[in-house]
Design a protein around this motif. Structure first.
Motif, PDB file in Angstrom:
ATOM      1  N   ASP A 197      73.549 -45.386  12.081  1.00 15.33           N
ATOM      2  CA  ASP A 197      74.641 -45.278  11.276  1.00 15.33           C
ATOM      3  C   ASP A 197      74.980 -46.534  10.754  1.00 15.33           C
ATOM      4  O   ASP A 197      74.300 -47.531  10.847  1.00 15.33           O
ATOM      5  CB  ASP A 197      75.896 -44.912  12.336  1.00 15.33           C
ATOM      6  N   ASP A 214      77.423 -48.423  11.206  1.00 14.98           N
ATOM      7  CA  ASP A 214      77.717 -49.726  12.269  1.00 14.98           C
ATOM      8  C   ASP A 214      76.471 -50.485  12.791  1.00 14.98           C
ATOM      9  O   ASP A 214      76.608 -51.758  12.915  1.00 14.98           O
ATOM     10  CB  ASP A 214      78.623 -48.942  13.261  1.00 14.98           C
ATOM     11  N   ALA A 226      75.580 -52.722   9.844  1.00 14.59           N
ATOM     12  CA  ALA A 226      76.309 -53.868   9.624  1.00 14.59           C
ATOM     13  C   ALA A 226      76.134 -54.789  10.958  1.00 14.59           C
ATOM     14  O   ALA A 226      76.278 -56.168  10.836  1.00 14.59           O
ATOM     15  CB  ALA A 226      77.901 -53.406   9.842  1.00 14.59           C
ATOM     16  N   GLU A 227      75.864 -54.292  12.097  1.00 17.34           N
ATOM     17  CA  GLU A 227      75.745 -55.163  13.255  1.00 17.34           C
ATOM     18  C   GLU A 227      74.246 -55.983  12.973  1.00 17.34           C
ATOM     19  O   GLU A 227      74.145 -57.046  13.134  1.00 17.34           O
ATOM     20  CB  GLU A 227      75.417 -54.338  14.473  1.00 17.34           C
TER      21      GLU A 227
END
Length: 89
Positions: free
Chosen positions: A42, A44, A47-48
């Motif tokens: 996903d 997230d 982004a991580e």
């Protein structure tokens, strides 16, 4: 431009040393070292990964010491001009 966007300031940057070129280099490194070949479940997770890369990159990066001067550019342009064919008027 001033009439259309009065609060905008036009800034001419040298093509050979544009800050945009530096940003493009960073994103190229990010893509090659942290994103390419990975499958993220996903946004997230993506982004991580990007934030982790940024922390690592900032911890090990050194400032670039730019030494290309106006004289260097002028010398280069003169060398280029010496190889251009003369145009008949």
């Amino acid at each position: 431009m001033s009439a259309a966007w009065p609060n905008a300031t036009l800034v001419h940057l040298p093509v050979h040393a544009s800050w945009l070129n530096q940003v493009e280099i960073y994103f190229s490194i990010l893509q090659r070292k942290a994103i390419a070949g990975a499958d993220f479940p996903d946004l997230d997770a993506l982004a991580e990964r990007i934030m982790a890369f940024q922390e690592r990159y900032n911890a090990t990066a050194d400032p670039f010491d730019w030494r290309y001067t106006r004289r260097d550019l002028n010398d280069y342009l003169h060398r280029l001009a010496a190889h251009e064919p003369a145009f008949a008027a």
